[in-house]
Scaffold this active site. Structure first.
Site, PDB file in Angstrom:
ATOM      1  N   GLU A 276       0.850  -1.197   0.000  1.00 36.54           N
ATOM      2  CA  GLU A 276       0.000   0.000   0.000  1.00 36.54           C
ATOM      3  C   GLU A 276       0.883   1.244   0.000  1.00 36.54           C
ATOM      4  O   GLU A 276       1.977   1.208   0.536  1.00 36.54           O
ATOM      5  CB  GLU A 276      -0.860   0.025   1.281  1.00 36.54           C
ATOM      6  CG  GLU A 276      -1.579  -1.272   1.516  1.00 36.54           C
ATOM      7  CD  GLU A 276      -2.401  -1.280   2.816  1.00 36.54           C
ATOM      8  OE1 GLU A 276      -2.355  -0.290   3.552  1.00 36.54           O
ATOM      9  OE2 GLU A 276      -3.078  -2.287   3.048  1.00 36.54           O
TER      10      GLU A 276
ATOM     11  N   LYS B  21       2.233   4.568   1.533  1.00 39.04           N
ATOM     12  CA  LYS B  21       2.246   5.080   2.904  1.00 39.04           C
ATOM     13  C   LYS B  21       1.826   6.549   2.838  1.00 39.04           C
ATOM     14  O   LYS B  21       2.580   7.413   2.391  1.00 39.04           O
ATOM     15  CB  LYS B  21       3.636   4.941   3.521  1.00 39.04           C
ATOM     16  CG  LYS B  21       3.668   5.308   4.984  1.00 39.04           C
ATOM     17  CD  LYS B  21       4.973   4.855   5.617  1.00 39.04           C
ATOM     18  CE  LYS B  21       4.979   5.071   7.115  1.00 39.04           C
ATOM     19  NZ  LYS B  21       4.864   6.477   7.497  1.00 39.04           N
TER      20      LYS B  21
ATOM     21  N   ASP C  80       1.028  10.238   3.794  1.00 30.28           N
ATOM     22  CA  ASP C  80       1.661  11.148   4.747  1.00 30.28           C
ATOM     23  C   ASP C  80       0.604  12.032   5.411  1.00 30.28           C
ATOM     24  O   ASP C  80       0.373  13.165   5.018  1.00 30.28           O
ATOM     25  CB  ASP C  80       2.696  12.003   4.008  1.00 30.28           C
ATOM     26  CG  ASP C  80       3.752  12.515   4.945  1.00 30.28           C
ATOM     27  OD1 ASP C  80       3.714  12.153   6.138  1.00 30.28           O
ATOM     28  OD2 ASP C  80       4.610  13.291   4.500  1.00 30.28           O
TER      29      ASP C  80
ATOM     30  N   ARG D  45      -4.212   9.006  17.117  1.00 28.35           N
ATOM     31  CA  ARG D  45      -3.310   7.953  17.595  1.00 28.35           C
ATOM     32  C   ARG D  45      -2.683   8.345  18.937  1.00 28.35           C
ATOM     33  O   ARG D  45      -2.477   7.494  19.795  1.00 28.35           O
ATOM     34  CB  ARG D  45      -2.203   7.748  16.548  1.00 28.35           C
ATOM     35  CG  ARG D  45      -1.140   6.795  16.989  1.00 28.35           C
ATOM     36  CD  ARG D  45      -0.143   6.547  15.870  1.00 28.35           C
ATOM     37  NE  ARG D  45       0.842   5.585  16.288  1.00 28.35           N
ATOM     38  CZ  ARG D  45       1.964   5.895  16.912  1.00 28.35           C
ATOM     39  NH1 ARG D  45       2.250   7.153  17.186  1.00 28.35           N
ATOM     40  NH2 ARG D  45       2.823   4.954  17.280  1.00 28.35           N
TER      41      ARG D  45
ATOM     42  N   GLU E 162      -5.798   6.789   7.639  1.00 23.83           N
ATOM     43  CA  GLU E 162      -4.922   7.970   7.637  1.00 23.83           C
ATOM     44  C   GLU E 162      -5.695   9.181   7.110  1.00 23.83           C
ATOM     45  O   GLU E 162      -6.199   9.156   5.986  1.00 23.83           O
ATOM     46  CB  GLU E 162      -3.721   7.660   6.729  1.00 23.83           C
ATOM     47  CG  GLU E 162      -2.575   8.606   6.872  1.00 23.83           C
ATOM     48  CD  GLU E 162      -1.633   8.240   8.028  1.00 23.83           C
ATOM     49  OE1 GLU E 162      -1.941   7.320   8.826  1.00 23.83           O
ATOM     50  OE2 GLU E 162      -0.589   8.905   8.145  1.00 23.83           O
TER      51      GLU E 162
ATOM     52  N   TYR F 262      -7.170   1.648   6.201  1.00 20.43           N
ATOM     53  CA  TYR F 262      -6.233   0.579   5.837  1.00 20.43           C
ATOM     54  C   TYR F 262      -6.203  -0.597   6.796  1.00 20.43           C
ATOM     55  O   TYR F 262      -5.389  -1.489   6.635  1.00 20.43           O
ATOM     56  CB  TYR F 262      -4.815   1.140   5.632  1.00 20.43           C
ATOM     57  CG  TYR F 262      -4.288   2.002   6.773  1.00 20.43           C
ATOM     58  CD1 TYR F 262      -4.070   1.480   8.043  1.00 20.43           C
ATOM     59  CD2 TYR F 262      -3.991   3.342   6.555  1.00 20.43           C
ATOM     60  CE1 TYR F 262      -3.573   2.258   9.066  1.00 20.43           C
ATOM     61  CE2 TYR F 262      -3.493   4.140   7.572  1.00 20.43           C
ATOM     62  CZ  TYR F 262      -3.293   3.587   8.832  1.00 20.43           C
ATOM     63  OH  TYR F 262      -2.807   4.368   9.839  1.00 20.43           O
TER      64      TYR F 262
ATOM     65  N   LYS G 140      10.609   3.256   3.099  1.00 22.47           N
ATOM     66  CA  LYS G 140      10.549   4.706   2.859  1.00 22.47           C
ATOM     67  C   LYS G 140      11.224   5.074   1.541  1.00 22.47           C
ATOM     68  O   LYS G 140      12.219   4.459   1.166  1.00 22.47           O
ATOM     69  CB  LYS G 140      11.274   5.434   4.001  1.00 22.47           C
ATOM     70  CG  LYS G 140      10.561   5.342   5.342  1.00 22.47           C
ATOM     71  CD  LYS G 140       9.295   6.127   5.301  1.00 22.47           C
ATOM     72  CE  LYS G 140       8.902   6.753   6.593  1.00 22.47           C
ATOM     73  NZ  LYS G 140       9.751   7.599   7.323  1.00 22.47           N
TER      74      LYS G 140
ATOM     75  N   CYS H 175      19.370  46.902  -8.658  1.00 24.39           N
ATOM     76  CA  CYS H 175      19.169  45.672  -9.435  1.00 24.39           C
ATOM     77  C   CYS H 175      20.517  45.172  -9.956  1.00 24.39           C
ATOM     78  O   CYS H 175      21.245  45.939 -10.592  1.00 24.39           O
ATOM     79  CB  CYS H 175      18.216  45.938 -10.590  1.00 24.39           C
ATOM     80  SG  CYS H 175      18.130  44.551 -11.735  1.00 24.39           S
TER      81      CYS H 175
ATOM     82  N   CYS I 199      20.220  45.583 -14.150  1.00 26.86           N
ATOM     83  CA  CYS I 199      20.101  46.861 -14.871  1.00 26.86           C
ATOM     84  C   CYS I 199      20.461  48.071 -14.007  1.00 26.86           C
ATOM     85  O   CYS I 199      20.354  49.202 -14.464  1.00 26.86           O
ATOM     86  CB  CYS I 199      18.691  47.008 -15.438  1.00 26.86           C
ATOM     87  SG  CYS I 199      17.455  47.324 -14.176  1.00 26.86           S
TER      88      CYS I 199
ATOM     89  N   CYS J 177      13.084  44.909  -8.571  1.00 27.95           N
ATOM     90  CA  CYS J 177      13.670  45.873  -9.501  1.00 27.95           C
ATOM     91  C   CYS J 177      12.484  46.573 -10.160  1.00 27.95           C
ATOM     92  O   CYS J 177      11.578  45.911 -10.664  1.00 27.95           O
ATOM     93  CB  CYS J 177      14.509  45.127 -10.540  1.00 27.95           C
ATOM     94  SG  CYS J 177      14.702  46.028 -12.080  1.00 27.95           S
TER      95      CYS J 177
ATOM     96  N   CYS K  26      13.825  45.989 -17.626  1.00 24.19           N
ATOM     97  CA  CYS K  26      15.081  45.344 -17.201  1.00 24.19           C
ATOM     98  C   CYS K  26      15.230  44.059 -18.013  1.00 24.19           C
ATOM     99  O   CYS K  26      14.279  43.275 -18.120  1.00 24.19           O
ATOM    100  CB  CYS K  26      14.991  45.031 -15.707  1.00 24.19           C
ATOM    101  SG  CYS K  26      16.211  43.861 -15.114  1.00 24.19           S
TER     102      CYS K  26
HETATM  103  S1  IVH Z   1      -0.594   0.222   8.767  1.00 24.02           S
HETATM  104  C1  IVH Z   1       0.752  -1.327  13.013  1.00 24.02           C
HETATM  105  N1  IVH Z   1      -0.905   1.304   6.443  1.00 24.02           N
HETATM  106  O1  IVH Z   1       2.245   5.076   9.046  1.00 24.02           O
HETATM  107  C2  IVH Z   1       0.897  -0.247  12.035  1.00 24.02           C
HETATM  108  N2  IVH Z   1      -0.031   2.657   8.183  1.00 24.02           N
HETATM  109  O2  IVH Z   1       4.689   4.560  10.883  1.00 24.02           O
HETATM  110  C3  IVH Z   1      -0.327  -0.157  11.263  1.00 24.02           C
HETATM  111  N3  IVH Z   1       0.419   4.973   7.522  1.00 24.02           N
HETATM  112  O3  IVH Z   1       0.916   5.276  12.270  1.00 24.02           O
HETATM  113  C4  IVH Z   1      -0.210   0.897  10.292  1.00 24.02           C
HETATM  114  N4  IVH Z   1      -0.245   4.784   5.436  1.00 24.02           N
HETATM  115  O4  IVH Z   1      -0.153   6.667  10.447  1.00 24.02           O
HETATM  116  C5  IVH Z   1      -0.502   1.503   7.695  1.00 24.02           C
HETATM  117  N5  IVH Z   1      -1.255   2.145   4.309  1.00 24.02           N
HETATM  118  C6  IVH Z   1      -0.865   2.320   5.565  1.00 24.02           C
HETATM  119  C7  IVH Z   1      -0.398   3.571   6.020  1.00 24.02           C
HETATM  120  C8  IVH Z   1       0.027   3.701   7.343  1.00 24.02           C
HETATM  121  C9  IVH Z   1       0.244   5.605   6.353  1.00 24.02           C
HETATM  122  C10 IVH Z   1       0.983   5.597   8.741  1.00 24.02           C
HETATM  123  C11 IVH Z   1       0.162   5.390   9.979  1.00 24.02           C
HETATM  124  C12 IVH Z   1       1.073   4.754  10.987  1.00 24.02           C
HETATM  125  C13 IVH Z   1       2.408   5.112  10.432  1.00 24.02           C
HETATM  126  C14 IVH Z   1       3.403   4.066  10.882  1.00 24.02           C
END
Ligand code: IVH
Length: 673
Positions: free
Chosen positions: A116, A118, A120, A139, A178, A230, A318, A412, A415, A430, A435
């Site tokens: 999946e 990740k 942000d 959380r 998320e 998720y 990552k 500037c 010029c 400027c 210019c």
């Molecule tokens: S699973 C037991 N799936 O990443 C961990 N986490 O560093 C279960 N996150 O706190 C998390 N996308 O905030 C999971 N597809 C995804 C995610 C995801 C983002 C974040 C989440 C978690 C952090 C872990």
């Protein structure tokens, strides 16, 4: 409704309708009614509930507009801790992860994973009892979070009641996901804050976090928050065997699942997915910082268990660091197309996530002071998506005392005209619009990719053309002749002709690109799109009043002032006329001139697309006059093939329908863009 006894059942029917239409719009991206019909229904419900407060219930869709503010958030203990993930930074780390898993499970068999993106954003947990949202929490520290139920309810794609027949809905379910803000929505939000003089959010994640943790959920309701779910952390009545099965169930219950998740893949495909996503991440409408790899089999997950910090059955891979340290060699001051003086750092070249960076913007004098940047410093440099690299901070521990202070020039640097800094403005400018640096930058911008996109008219060529006084404004580009061009340095007959052809080709242009090309202050690509969607025709913009701009969502007085100021100048008016008189044709949205390239063509989409959402794909097809159908028949013209296609692909093959992949599809729809 003429009898008071009918009010409860009328309210109930309004609630059901609103839940249904919310789901159609925000989860399925397939609305059945217009926004104004929805708003009207919601207003009716709100007014009925306020005159009959005893009928207001926890599961009312009216909660989407927010509730009266709280004094503070209550704490919630998570029944199962919300752990974080271990991080992997290389393929080797992933092989190690699999080796560990196989060892604990005592198996040599290949392991199946779900992968999946990740996201942000920030993690939340939602609890449902008998299909109704009961609690929502952050959380927090993993064990204890904050109770933010009313804020959660304002997120448009959070189900307040679950989808499905009551017998299919679990009596209890805890889900995790998320919360995030999309990239475009983030830009609009910050633009509004800029207009209102409020501090800007540094990035979409901070914006999401700041928006969700508001004691006044009516503020949260105004923020463009979204969520991807998720995980199911607890469930009654239904037994699940794999993570992929739980994702399917989540979707059935009305939870939005990320569309580019891949299920049941082996380690080789996990690594392939990682590479694919690192390439398309900049094109996704939301920010991701890696991928999450999860063992698919839930029994295996149980056997693997967790450490105190993270599960052993999942890992985050990552993306490569987008920040690196390097030495700042010098600071040069550049003059932009609007005269802005920007200090630019010359760096010892450094590789940041596969791109060699040797320059970074320092924004303005105040930023240099604020970050205390000196020539000779070691600095942390960041590259994010399509934006110019920037210096994040100085590594003070590496200072030797040899570093030198930097002074902004008082005239500037190109010029030598005076430099002016408006009250409250961060940038010095400027003031000479003739210019040569400004002229070059305006022309370069005009020809750039997001504007007229004139292939071959790069920085060096513009420099020559302006220095030799062959052109002095963007409109002059259209008077260029092969005979003049072929005499220039590094130009032959062939490349001169190619450039003339490219200029000719660029003359068909969409309104948003045209607006962006003019180089008006504050009109970036995003704002230009909002304007063109709203006004449809150039004339409508040229004739509109300052007040009109302020009524457009995402546009405020600063943008309005800037357009009006631009149009006030005779020079600019003349320039627009000259451009239009040279044969430039603006393809105006929804106007008759819009070439309906796909009129009568029927498309079927199958599988998940990586760089465009289904609703965007559908809209692009429809904008070009085509139709999207849910099933393949003899009338289908194209089947667009995404990842993990369904049975539609087989049917298309049987019927001999043309099958195109995502790349080919994008070429078709981008012909217009
Ligand atoms: S699973 C037991 N799936 O990443 C961990 N986490 O560093 C279960 N996150 O706190 C998390 N996308 O905030 C999971 N597809 C995804 C995610 C995801 C983002 C974040 C989440 C978690 C952090 C872990």
């Amino acid at each position: 409704m003429n009898n008071n006894n009918d009010i409860p059942s009328y309210i109930e029917s309004l609630k059901q309708k609103l839940h249904h239409h919310n789901y159609r719009y925000h989860v399925l991206n397939d609305p059945e009614i217009s926004d104004s019909e929805y708003d009207k229904m919601m207003q009716e419900l709100i007014s009925l509930e306020s005159s009959n407060p005893e009928l207001l219930t926890q599961d009312s869709p009216s909660a989407r507009v927010g509730a009266p503010p709280l004094a503070k958030f209550e704490n919630v203990i998570h029944s199962i801790p919300m752990l974080s993930l271990d991080n992997a930074f290389s393929d080797e780390d992933i092989f190690e992860f699999e080796k560990r898993i196989k060892k604990i499970l005592n198996t040599c068999d290949k392991i199946l994973y779900t992968v999946e993106p990740k996201i942000d954003g920030l993690a939340v947990e939602l609890t449902y009892e008998n299909g109704k949202l009961l609690k929502g929490s952050t959380r927090g520290d993993g064990l204890r979070g904050e109770l933010i139920t009313e804020n959660i309810k304002t997120i448009s794609n959070v189900p307040i009641i679950l989808q499905g027949l009551s017998m299919e809905i679990p009596s209890y379910i805890e889900v995790r996901g998320e919360v995030y803000i999309g990239k475009d929505e983030f830009k609009t939000l910050n633009n509004i804050r800029l207009q209102e003089g409020q501090p800007l959010f540094a990035n979409p994640r901070n914006a999401a976090s700041g928006s969700l943790r508001q004691l006044d959920s009516r503020i949260t309701a105004k923020r463009p928050l979204k969520i991807f779910f998720y995980n199911i952390s607890q469930i009654n009545d239904i037994s699940l065997e794999s993570h992929s099965e739980s994702l399917i169930l989540l979707e059935k219950l009305g939870f939005t699942i990320n569309p580019i998740i891949k299920s049941k893949v082996y380690i080789e495909d996990v690594l392939k997915y990682y590479r694919e996503l690192s390439e398309v991440r900049d094109n996704l409408p939301y920010e991701i910082d890696g991928i999450v790899i999860k063992v698919d089999n839930l029994n295996f997950q149980k056997d693997l268990g967790t450490t105190s910090k993270s599960p052993r059955w999942a890992i985050a891979y990552k993306f490569k660091a987008i920040q690196e340290t390097t030495k700042l060699l010098n600071i040069e001051v550049q003059v932009g197309r609007t005269g802005v003086l920007t200090p630019v750092a010359h760096l010892e070249p450094v590789n940041i996530a596969g791109v060699i960076v040797s320059r970074a913007t320092l924004h303005n004098e105040d930023e240099i002071r604020r970050k205390d940047i000196k020539i000779g410093d070691f600095v942390l440099v960041q590259r994010a998506g399509d934006v110019i690299p920037e210096v994040v901070k100085v590594i003070e521990s590496k200072r030797t005392g040899e570093e030198k202070n930097f002074e902004m020039p008082r005239v500037c640097p190109v010029c030598s005209s005076s430099v002016f800094k408006e009250e409250g403005e961060a940038h010095a400018r400027c003031i000479n619009i003739n210019c040569s640096a400004q002229i070059k930058e305006r022309i370069r911008h005009f020809a750039s990719k997001g504007a007229f996109d004139i292939d071959g008219l790069g920085e060096k060529l513009v420099e020559q053309l302006v220095d030799k006084k062959i052109i002095s404004s963007s409109a002059d580009i259209f008077n260029l002749k092969t005979e003049t061009l072929k005499e220039l340095e590094r130009m032959g007959e062939k490349s001169a002709q190619n450039l003339i052809d490219a200029i000719e080709k660029s003359k068909m242009i969409t309104l948003n690109r045209f607006l962006y090309a003019l180089g008006i202050r504050h009109i970036g690509e995003h704002i230009a799109k909002i304007l063109s969607n709203h006004f449809k025709k150039l004339d409508n913009i040229l004739n509109s009043t300052q007040e009109t701009f302020q009524t457009i969502y995402g546009i405020g007085s600063i943008v309005g002032d800037s357009i009006k100021n631009f149009l006030k100048s005779d020079e600019n008016q003349k320039e627009i006329k000259r451009i239009l008189n040279s044969g430039v044709q603006i393809i105006e949205e929804n106007s008759h001139e819009l070439p309906k390239l796909l009129t009568g063509k029927i498309f079927v989409l199958t599988g998940s697309l990586n760089s465009i959402s289904r609703s965007q794909a559908k809209k692009s097809i429809e904008d070009l006059g085509g139709k999207v159908s849910g099933s393949v028949s003899r009338n289908t013209d194209y089947v667009v093939l995404g990842d993990s296609p369904g049975s539609k692909l087989d049917r298309a093959k049987d019927l001999g329908i043309k099958i195109i992949d995502e790349e080919e599809f994008k070429k078709i729809i981008e012909t217009r863009i």
